[in-house]
Structure formats: structure tokens, C-alpha cells
Design a protein around this motif. Structure first.
Motif, PDB file in Angstrom:
ATOM      1  N   MET A   1      50.704   8.752 -12.355  1.00  0.00           N
ATOM      2  CA  MET A   1      50.117   7.420 -12.264  1.00  0.00           C
ATOM      3  C   MET A   1      51.162   6.387 -12.701  1.00  0.00           C
ATOM      4  O   MET A   1      51.691   6.465 -13.810  1.00  0.00           O
ATOM      5  N   SER A   2      51.451   5.419 -11.827  1.00  0.00           N
ATOM      6  CA  SER A   2      52.513   4.459 -12.100  1.00  0.00           C
ATOM      7  C   SER A   2      51.980   3.239 -12.854  1.00  0.00           C
ATOM      8  O   SER A   2      50.773   2.997 -12.931  1.00  0.00           O
ATOM      9  N   PHE A   3      52.923   2.454 -13.371  1.00  0.00           N
ATOM     10  CA  PHE A   3      52.559   1.222 -14.087  1.00  0.00           C
ATOM     11  C   PHE A   3      51.839   0.245 -13.167  1.00  0.00           C
ATOM     12  O   PHE A   3      50.859  -0.393 -13.565  1.00  0.00           O
ATOM     13  N   LEU A   4      52.327   0.104 -11.911  1.00  0.00           N
ATOM     14  CA  LEU A   4      51.717  -0.847 -10.987  1.00  0.00           C
ATOM     15  C   LEU A   4      50.301  -0.436 -10.603  1.00  0.00           C
ATOM     16  O   LEU A   4      49.437  -1.289 -10.392  1.00  0.00           O
ATOM     17  N   GLN A   5      50.044   0.860 -10.497  1.00  0.00           N
ATOM     18  CA  GLN A   5      48.685   1.311 -10.191  1.00  0.00           C
ATOM     19  C   GLN A   5      47.727   0.937 -11.326  1.00  0.00           C
ATOM     20  O   GLN A   5      46.613   0.457 -11.070  1.00  0.00           O
ATOM     21  N   ILE A   6      48.167   1.151 -12.555  1.00  0.00           N
ATOM     22  CA  ILE A   6      47.334   0.778 -13.703  1.00  0.00           C
ATOM     23  C   ILE A   6      47.177  -0.739 -13.773  1.00  0.00           C
ATOM     24  O   ILE A   6      46.084  -1.260 -14.043  1.00  0.00           O
ATOM     25  N   LEU A   7      48.291  -1.462 -13.525  1.00  0.00           N
ATOM     26  CA  LEU A   7      48.251  -2.922 -13.576  1.00  0.00           C
ATOM     27  C   LEU A   7      47.241  -3.487 -12.590  1.00  0.00           C
ATOM     28  O   LEU A   7      46.435  -4.364 -12.944  1.00  0.00           O
ATOM     29  N   TRP A   8      47.217  -2.960 -11.368  1.00  0.00           N
ATOM     30  CA  TRP A   8      46.297  -3.502 -10.371  1.00  0.00           C
ATOM     31  C   TRP A   8      44.857  -3.065 -10.601  1.00  0.00           C
ATOM     32  O   TRP A   8      43.921  -3.768 -10.225  1.00  0.00           O
ATOM     33  N   PHE A   9      44.675  -1.942 -11.246  1.00  0.00           N
ATOM     34  CA  PHE A   9      43.324  -1.560 -11.663  1.00  0.00           C
ATOM     35  C   PHE A   9      42.808  -2.555 -12.696  1.00  0.00           C
ATOM     36  O   PHE A   9      41.652  -3.008 -12.629  1.00  0.00           O
ATOM     37  N   ILE A  10      43.676  -2.934 -13.641  1.00  0.00           N
ATOM     38  CA  ILE A  10      43.299  -3.919 -14.649  1.00  0.00           C
ATOM     39  C   ILE A  10      43.071  -5.284 -14.017  1.00  0.00           C
ATOM     40  O   ILE A  10      42.110  -5.996 -14.351  1.00  0.00           O
ATOM     41  N   LEU A  11      43.950  -5.668 -13.071  1.00  0.00           N
ATOM     42  CA  LEU A  11      43.811  -6.974 -12.425  1.00  0.00           C
ATOM     43  C   LEU A  11      42.505  -7.079 -11.634  1.00  0.00           C
ATOM     44  O   LEU A  11      41.890  -8.145 -11.594  1.00  0.00           O
ATOM     45  N   LEU A  12      42.091  -5.984 -11.009  1.00  0.00           N
ATOM     46  CA  LEU A  12      40.798  -6.004 -10.323  1.00  0.00           C
ATOM     47  C   LEU A  12      39.661  -6.237 -11.320  1.00  0.00           C
ATOM     48  O   LEU A  12      38.709  -6.978 -11.027  1.00  0.00           O
ATOM     49  N   GLY A  13      39.769  -5.607 -12.482  1.00  0.00           N
ATOM     50  CA  GLY A  13      38.776  -5.858 -13.525  1.00  0.00           C
ATOM     51  C   GLY A  13      38.774  -7.314 -13.964  1.00  0.00           C
ATOM     52  O   GLY A  13      37.713  -7.910 -14.192  1.00  0.00           O
ATOM     53  N   VAL A  14      39.971  -7.908 -14.053  1.00  0.00           N
ATOM     54  CA  VAL A  14      40.080  -9.323 -14.432  1.00  0.00           C
ATOM     55  C   VAL A  14      39.442 -10.207 -13.366  1.00  0.00           C
ATOM     56  O   VAL A  14      38.726 -11.176 -13.684  1.00  0.00           O
ATOM     57  N   LEU A  15      39.680  -9.902 -12.099  1.00  0.00           N
ATOM     58  CA  LEU A  15      39.119 -10.712 -11.014  1.00  0.00           C
ATOM     59  C   LEU A  15      37.592 -10.632 -10.988  1.00  0.00           C
ATOM     60  O   LEU A  15      36.913 -11.655 -10.811  1.00  0.00           O
ATOM     61  N   PHE A  16      37.046  -9.440 -11.136  1.00  0.00           N
ATOM     62  CA  PHE A  16      35.586  -9.315 -11.171  1.00  0.00           C
ATOM     63  C   PHE A  16      35.011  -9.967 -12.429  1.00  0.00           C
ATOM     64  O   PHE A  16      33.914 -10.544 -12.382  1.00  0.00           O
ATOM     65  N   SER A  17      35.750  -9.905 -13.542  1.00  0.00           N
ATOM     66  CA  SER A  17      35.302 -10.596 -14.750  1.00  0.00           C
ATOM     67  C   SER A  17      35.264 -12.099 -14.526  1.00  0.00           C
ATOM     68  O   SER A  17      34.299 -12.781 -14.917  1.00  0.00           O
ATOM     69  N   GLY A  18      36.318 -12.638 -13.894  1.00  0.00           N
ATOM     70  CA  GLY A  18      36.346 -14.063 -13.592  1.00  0.00           C
ATOM     71  C   GLY A  18      35.231 -14.469 -12.657  1.00  0.00           C
ATOM     72  O   GLY A  18      34.624 -15.541 -12.813  1.00  0.00           O
ATOM     73  N   PHE A  19      34.928 -13.608 -11.691  1.00  0.00           N
ATOM     74  CA  PHE A  19      33.850 -13.901 -10.750  1.00  0.00           C
ATOM     75  C   PHE A  19      32.513 -14.005 -11.464  1.00  0.00           C
ATOM     76  O   PHE A  19      31.757 -14.971 -11.275  1.00  0.00           O
ATOM     77  N   PHE A  20      32.190 -13.029 -12.309  1.00  0.00           N
ATOM     78  CA  PHE A  20      30.891 -13.048 -12.977  1.00  0.00           C
ATOM     79  C   PHE A  20      30.821 -14.135 -14.046  1.00  0.00           C
ATOM     80  O   PHE A  20      29.756 -14.705 -14.276  1.00  0.00           O
ATOM     81  N   PHE A  21      31.941 -14.440 -14.702  1.00  0.00           N
ATOM     82  CA  PHE A  21      31.931 -15.507 -15.699  1.00  0.00           C
ATOM     83  C   PHE A  21      31.685 -16.856 -15.032  1.00  0.00           C
ATOM     84  O   PHE A  21      30.864 -17.656 -15.500  1.00  0.00           O
ATOM     85  N   LEU A  22      32.384 -17.137 -13.926  1.00  0.00           N
ATOM     86  CA  LEU A  22      32.296 -18.441 -13.288  1.00  0.00           C
ATOM     87  C   LEU A  22      31.151 -18.537 -12.291  1.00  0.00           C
ATOM     88  O   LEU A  22      30.371 -19.491 -12.318  1.00  0.00           O
ATOM     89  N   ASP A  23      31.053 -17.562 -11.406  1.00  0.00           N
ATOM     90  CA  ASP A  23      29.988 -17.648 -10.402  1.00  0.00           C
ATOM     91  C   ASP A  23      28.649 -17.190 -10.958  1.00  0.00           C
ATOM     92  O   ASP A  23      27.602 -17.482 -10.373  1.00  0.00           O
ATOM     93  N   GLY A  24      28.676 -16.482 -12.088  1.00  0.00           N
ATOM     94  CA  GLY A  24      27.422 -16.019 -12.680  1.00  0.00           C
ATOM     95  C   GLY A  24      26.496 -17.158 -13.047  1.00  0.00           C
ATOM     96  O   GLY A  24      25.284 -17.090 -12.811  1.00  0.00           O
TER      97      GLY A  24
END
Length: 339
Positions: A1-24
Motif C-alpha cells: 500500500m503506497s503513500f498516495l493510496q492512503i493519502l487519497w483515501f484520507i482525502l475522500l474522507g475529507v471531501l465527504f466530511s466537508g460535504f456533510f458539514f456544509l451541505d448538511g
């Protein structure tokens, strides 16, 4: 498992967090239009409170979907094909919610209630069915070795997923009430605080039921015990702080804490999944892992560079938009405009 794979998994979590915080809170206000407002002037006041920012908030969902497609195409393909009927319902909710603003604005007074109910329906559909998707996904779905899903009705709709859908909908409604208290003045502001103060007791009961179902119907506690317990405690803690802030009239803190409650829920889901992206109820050997779902290293590298360049502009625009529309929406101005 590479650093970029982990990074983009985290970034997807950040994007969904931003969506629910703002659009929620958008969904919460949409549901509050027919349930909280007592007359047409108050409904105008509610819609004006989030009208300038709701469409920008939904960009987070589009960005999250696009980022998943580019960074984890196999996850995207399996998820959207397996849940295509539910995502179609969510899409309908987004569409009817979006058009309700324009149709309501051009409708005569006696027909505005039709589009206000449409707004409320769409605002309910989206978080409820997103809750169904996320909770059934972490419980495990019948994915085979080719990540094809042959699911039945009760794989999607069961006690756990229903509790998750209702809990997420209630969280959005409370988040919306806290935003209303922060952005409005007059009777509607006080009523929003009164509603929120009572509904938090319902949320506590829902969180206890959700936690018990999570512990007994998922493997989160076995796979990531510390992260699971910590996230559950954060969800409860943020809810309590938000409730106390509502009671003590600290409107800004209440809004932030209700948003962080949903962020903690997203973190719980992503932390529990790691290093998987989909859980198979047939056999653990059919789980879709990060390594098997991600794009090539070159694609992830290009996406990372593009994100570093574009993200500051997106964040700057978002902050600027909220700064421009930072003032509270006062009742007299709405009343005059609605005559």
C-alpha cells in the motif's frame, strides 16, 4: 500500500466530511421550511438564510464523486453499480430540491407551498438514503470475487441501515436548526433553538442504538477497536457540547459542534473500513481493498499535483462567499420583500 493510496483515501474522507458539514445544514433548513416556519414571511426568511450558498455546498458532493472515480475507479464502479437504485433515488431528491428554489420564486403565493414541500421532501431523501448507503456498506454487502453485488431488499433496508438513515437525517435537521439560530433574528431564531433543545434528547437515544448496532453488526470493534471507540465517544461529546451551546445561546459553537458530529461519523466509517473500501458479507476474501481499488501511481500523482494547485482557490472562494453573506437575515426585510 503506497503513500498516495492512503493519502487519497484520507482525502475522500475529507471531501465527504466537508460535504456533510456544509451541505448538511442545507438539508436541515430545507426540512425546516414547512416544519419550523409558521407563515410565508418566515419561510422566505429561512430560504434566504441559505439561498446564496446551497449550490456551492453541493460542489463538495460532486468533487467527492469525481475524486472517487479518478482515484479509486474500482470502488466507484462497484459502489455505484451495486447501489444504482438508491443513488437514483438520491439523484431524484437532489433534482427536485434544486428546481424547487426556482419554481417557488416564480410561483404565485397560493402555490408556493407545493415547492416548499418539494424542497422539504428532497432535503429529507438525500441524507436518509445516504445513511442507508453508508451503513449497509459497513455492515457488509454480498459482493463476489468480481465485486459484483447480488443484493436483496433486506440487504439494503434493515434495522441497522434504517437507524443510520434516521440518525443522519436527524443530525442534518439539528445542524440546520443551529444554522438558523446563527443566521436569523426574531421568532424563527428562538423557535429553532427550542426545537433543537428538545430534539437532542432524541438524538442521544439514536446514538446509543446506533453504537450498539455498530458494535454487534460490524467488525469495526475487532479490526480497529481504539479508533472505533474514540470516534463513538467524539460523536457523543460533540453532540453534548452542541446541546449545551444551544441551551446557553452560544449559536456559533452549537453550529460548529453539530457539524463536527457528522465529521466524526464520516471518520468512524472511513477508519473502520481501512484498509478496505468495500466489505463482502459472503466472505472476507472478497473484500475490496485499497490496493485493488485504486488508480495507477501516475494517475494519483497527477491528481495530487492538480489538487495542490486548485484546492487553495476553491477554499478561498468558499470562505469569500460565506464572508459576503455573513449577515443575519432579518424578518422586516423578508416581510417587505414578500408583500
Amino acid at each position: 500500500m503506497s503513500f498516495l493510496q492512503i493519502l487519497w483515501f484520507i482525502l475522500l474522507g475529507v471531501l465527504f466530511s466537508g460535504f456533510f458539514f456544509l451541505d448538511g445544514f442545507d438539508y436541515g433548513i430545507g426540512m425546516a421550511v414547512p416544519t419550523l416556519a409558521h407563515d410565508e414571511a418566515e419561510r422566505e426568511q429561512l430560504i434566504e438564510s441559505f439561498g446564496p450558498v446551497w449550490d456551492a455546498n453541493e460542489v463538495w458532493l460532486i468533487t467527492a464523486g469525481g475524486a472517487m472515480f479518478a482515484s479509486y475507479p474500482n470502488w466507484y464502479a462497484a459502489l455505484f453499480s451495486g447501489y444504482y437504485l438508491i443513488f437514483f433515488i438520491i439523484l431524484i431528491g437532489l433534482i427536485i430540491r434544486g428546481v424547487s428554489f426556482e419554481f417557488r420564486a416564480h410561483s404565485p403565493l397560493e402555490k408556493k407551498h407545493i415547492w416548499e414541500n418539494t424542497l422539504a421532501s428532497g432535503s429529507f431523501i438525500v441524507p436518509f438514503f445516504f445513511g442507508i448507503v453508508f451503513i449497509s456498506m459497513i455492515k457488509g454487502m454480498p459482493f463476489d470475487a468480481q465485486t459484483n453485488m447480488n443484493a436483496h431488499f433486506f440487504d439494503y433496508i434493515n434495522w441497522f441501515s434504517l437507524v443510520g438513515g434516521i440518525a443522519l437525517t436527524l443530525l442534518c435537521y439539528l445542524h440546520g436548526l443551529n444554522y438558523i439560530a446563527l443566521k436569523t433574528t426574531g421568532a424563527i431564531q428562538k423557535r429553532a433553538q427550542q426545537y433543537a433543545n428538545k430534539l437532542y434528547y432524541v438524538l442521544y437515544a439514536g446514538e446509543v442504538i446506533f453504537a450498539l448496532l455498530l458494535l454487534f453488526q460490524t467488525d469495526f470493534l475487532r479490526v480497529h477497536p481504539v479508533a472505533t471507540v474514540l470516534c463513538l465517544l467524539l460523536i457523543v461529546a460533540f453532540s453534548v457540547i452542541a446541546h449545551v451551546s444551544v441551551h446557553t445561546n452560544k449559536q456559533g459553537l452549537a453550529f460548529i459542534m453539530s457539524g463536527l458530529t457528522m465529521v466524526a461519523l464520516v471518520v468512524l466509517i472511513f477508519a473502520g473500513l481501512f484498509p478496505r473500501v468495500l466489505i463482502s458479507s459472503i466472505s472476507p476474501k472478497y473484500d475490496l481493498m485499497i490496493t485493488g481499488a485504486s488508480s495507477s501511481p501516475y494517475t494519483l500523482t497527477v491528481m495530487t499535483i492538480a489538487t495542490c494547485i486548485l484546492l487553495p482557490f476553491i477554499l478561498a472562494y468558499t470562505i469569500w462567499a460565506y464572508w459576503i453573506f455573513r449577515k443575519r437575515v432579518a424578518m422586516p426585510r423578508v416581510s417587505a420583500a414578500s408583500k
